[in-house]
Design a protein around this motif. Structure first.
Motif, mmCIF file in Angstrom:
data_model
loop_
_atom_site.group_PDB
_atom_site.id
_atom_site.type_symbol
_atom_site.label_atom_id
_atom_site.label_comp_id
_atom_site.label_asym_id
_atom_site.label_seq_id
_atom_site.Cartn_x
_atom_site.Cartn_y
_atom_site.Cartn_z
ATOM 1 N N ARG A 26 38.612 26.636 37.352
ATOM 2 C CA ARG A 26 37.587 27.552 37.890
ATOM 3 C C ARG A 26 37.320 28.669 36.886
ATOM 4 O O ARG A 26 36.174 29.000 36.589
ATOM 5 C CB ARG A 26 38.062 28.121 39.239
ATOM 6 C CG ARG A 26 37.304 29.343 39.745
ATOM 7 C CD ARG A 26 36.010 28.962 40.445
ATOM 8 N NE ARG A 26 35.178 30.127 40.686
ATOM 9 C CZ ARG A 26 34.901 30.612 41.876
ATOM 10 N NH1 ARG A 26 35.383 30.037 42.956
ATOM 11 N NH2 ARG A 26 34.116 31.656 41.995
ATOM 12 N N TYR A 27 38.369 29.260 36.352
ATOM 13 C CA TYR A 27 38.231 30.329 35.375
ATOM 14 C C TYR A 27 37.470 29.859 34.135
ATOM 15 O O TYR A 27 36.676 30.596 33.555
ATOM 16 C CB TYR A 27 39.619 30.864 35.005
ATOM 17 C CG TYR A 27 39.657 31.654 33.721
ATOM 18 C CD1 TYR A 27 38.942 32.846 33.585
ATOM 19 C CD2 TYR A 27 40.395 31.204 32.640
ATOM 20 C CE1 TYR A 27 38.971 33.565 32.405
ATOM 21 C CE2 TYR A 27 40.428 31.925 31.458
ATOM 22 C CZ TYR A 27 39.708 33.099 31.346
ATOM 23 O OH TYR A 27 39.737 33.806 30.181
ATOM 24 N N ASP B 121 50.666 39.157 36.958
ATOM 25 C CA ASP B 121 50.247 40.523 36.659
ATOM 26 C C ASP B 121 50.908 41.008 35.361
ATOM 27 O O ASP B 121 50.282 41.707 34.557
ATOM 28 C CB ASP B 121 50.575 41.456 37.822
ATOM 29 C CG ASP B 121 49.950 42.814 37.624
ATOM 30 O OD1 ASP B 121 48.723 42.887 37.370
ATOM 31 O OD2 ASP B 121 50.681 43.819 37.708
ATOM 32 N N GLU B 122 52.154 40.618 35.150
ATOM 33 C CA GLU B 122 52.836 40.961 33.896
ATOM 34 C C GLU B 122 52.134 40.289 32.714
ATOM 35 O O GLU B 122 51.945 40.909 31.659
ATOM 36 C CB GLU B 122 54.313 40.547 33.961
ATOM 37 C CG GLU B 122 55.082 40.758 32.680
ATOM 38 C CD GLU B 122 55.279 42.236 32.306
ATOM 39 O OE1 GLU B 122 55.573 42.493 31.128
ATOM 40 O OE2 GLU B 122 55.137 43.112 33.182
ATOM 41 N N LEU B 123 51.742 39.023 32.882
ATOM 42 C CA LEU B 123 50.990 38.339 31.829
ATOM 43 C C LEU B 123 49.679 39.071 31.546
ATOM 44 O O LEU B 123 49.275 39.212 30.384
ATOM 45 C CB LEU B 123 50.703 36.888 32.225
ATOM 46 C CG LEU B 123 51.899 35.937 32.305
ATOM 47 C CD1 LEU B 123 51.445 34.576 32.807
ATOM 48 C CD2 LEU B 123 52.600 35.826 30.967
ATOM 49 N N ARG B 124 49.021 39.554 32.596
ATOM 50 C CA ARG B 124 47.787 40.320 32.430
ATOM 51 C C ARG B 124 48.054 41.583 31.612
ATOM 52 O O ARG B 124 47.334 41.889 30.666
ATOM 53 C CB ARG B 124 47.176 40.685 33.780
ATOM 54 C CG ARG B 124 45.827 41.409 33.649
ATOM 55 C CD ARG B 124 45.494 42.252 34.870
ATOM 56 N NE ARG B 124 46.569 43.125 35.305
ATOM 57 C CZ ARG B 124 46.915 44.283 34.728
ATOM 58 N NH1 ARG B 124 46.292 44.717 33.652
ATOM 59 N NH2 ARG B 124 47.910 45.005 35.200
ATOM 60 N N SER B 125 49.131 42.294 31.948
ATOM 61 C CA SER B 125 49.434 43.541 31.245
ATOM 62 C C SER B 125 49.783 43.307 29.775
ATOM 63 O O SER B 125 49.614 44.199 28.941
ATOM 64 C CB SER B 125 50.573 44.296 31.943
ATOM 65 O OG SER B 125 51.809 43.653 31.742
ATOM 66 N N SER C 105 43.213 37.451 31.738
ATOM 67 C CA SER C 105 42.132 38.428 31.856
ATOM 68 C C SER C 105 41.861 38.779 33.316
ATOM 69 O O SER C 105 42.234 38.040 34.239
ATOM 70 C CB SER C 105 40.852 37.864 31.236
ATOM 71 O OG SER C 105 40.342 36.814 32.044
ATOM 72 N N ASP C 106 41.195 39.897 33.507
ATOM 73 C CA ASP C 106 40.773 40.277 34.854
ATOM 74 C C ASP C 106 39.800 39.247 35.425
ATOM 75 O O ASP C 106 39.784 39.002 36.626
ATOM 76 C CB ASP C 106 40.138 41.671 34.847
ATOM 77 C CG ASP C 106 41.159 42.771 34.599
ATOM 78 O OD1 ASP C 106 42.363 42.541 34.856
ATOM 79 O OD2 ASP C 106 40.759 43.864 34.159
#
Length: 182
Positions: free
Chosen positions: A125-126, A151-155, A160-161
Motif C-alpha cells: 500500500r505504501y 516508531d523507533e524505526l521512524r525516529s 516515513s510518516d
C-alpha cells in the motif's frame, strides 16, 4: 476489480493456544462482516481465530472464501463448509489469491504468519501497488511492541510518516470495520 460484493481479507491467529477473548474477538469481526453484507476471504482453516471468524461470518449470511495451501489442508483442518475453498500450492500463492479477492485487509491479533501478511499488504500500500485500506485491529495492546519498534524505526529515518499513514490502527471492531469501508 470485478463488480461484486465488498470483500474483506482477514489475517489472524491459527493456533488453538490463544485465549478465549481472541476467539470472541474473531467471532465479533465475522458477525460484523456479515451484518454489513460483506464477504470474507481468509486463510481457509477451521482452527482457532481463523475458524471463529469464518463460522461467525457464515452464520450471519456472509459469503466465505477460504484459501489454504495443500500442505496445510490437514494440519490447519481446511474449512470444507466455506462457500468457496481454494487449495493452492504454497503460502505465496495463498497470499496472492487472497489479495486478488480483497477490497480491504484487516489484521487481528496473531503471530508470525499474521505479522508477515500485515507487513506485505502495508508495504505494498505504501509503495502504491494498491490503494485498498490496510487496518490493524490492536485490542489489548497486542501489537504494542511492534508499533513501538516501528516508531523507533521512524525516529531513525527508516520509516516515513507517509508509510505510517498507509496503516490504520483501530482499537475496536466497529472502528476497524469502518476503516475497512474507507
Amino acid at each position: 476489480m470485478v463488480n461484486r460484493e465488498f470483500t474483506v481479507c482477514v489475517y489472524c491467529g491459527s493456533l488453538d493456544t490463544v485465549p478465549q477473548s481472541y476467539l470472541d474477538l474473531a467471532t465479533a469481526v465475522g458477525e460484523g462482516i456479515a451484518a454489513r453484507g460483506w464477504s470474507l476471504v481468509w486463510g481457509g482453516a477451521t482452527a482457532s481465530m481463523m475458524g471463529a471468524v469464518a463460522r461467525a461470518a457464515r452464520a450471519g449470511g456472509a459469503r466465505t472464501i477460504g484459501v489454504i495451501p495443500q500442505a496445510l489442508v490437514d494440519r490447519e483442518i481446511a474449512d470444507r463448509d466455506a462457500d468457496e475453498l481454494i487449495v493452492v500450492s504454497g503460502m505465496r500463492d495463498r497470499k496472492a489469491r487472497m489479495d486478488e479477492r480483497a477490497d480491504a485487509f484487516l489484521t487481528l491479533p496473531g503471530g508470525l504468519g499474521t505479522c508477515e501478511e500485515l507487513f506485505e499488504m502495508w508495504t505494498s500500500r505504501y509503495l502504491d501497488m494498491h490503494r485498498r485500506p490496510v487496518v490493524l485491529l490492536d485490542v489489548d495492546d497486542h501489537y504494542k511492541g511492534i508499533l513501538a519498534w516501528i516508531d523507533e524505526l521512524r525516529s531513525r529515518g527508516f520509516v516515513s510518516d507517509v508509510a505510517l499513514g498507509a496503516l490504520t490502527v483501530a482499537a475496536d471492531v466497529d472502528a476497524a470495520l469502518a476503516a475497512c469501508a474507507g
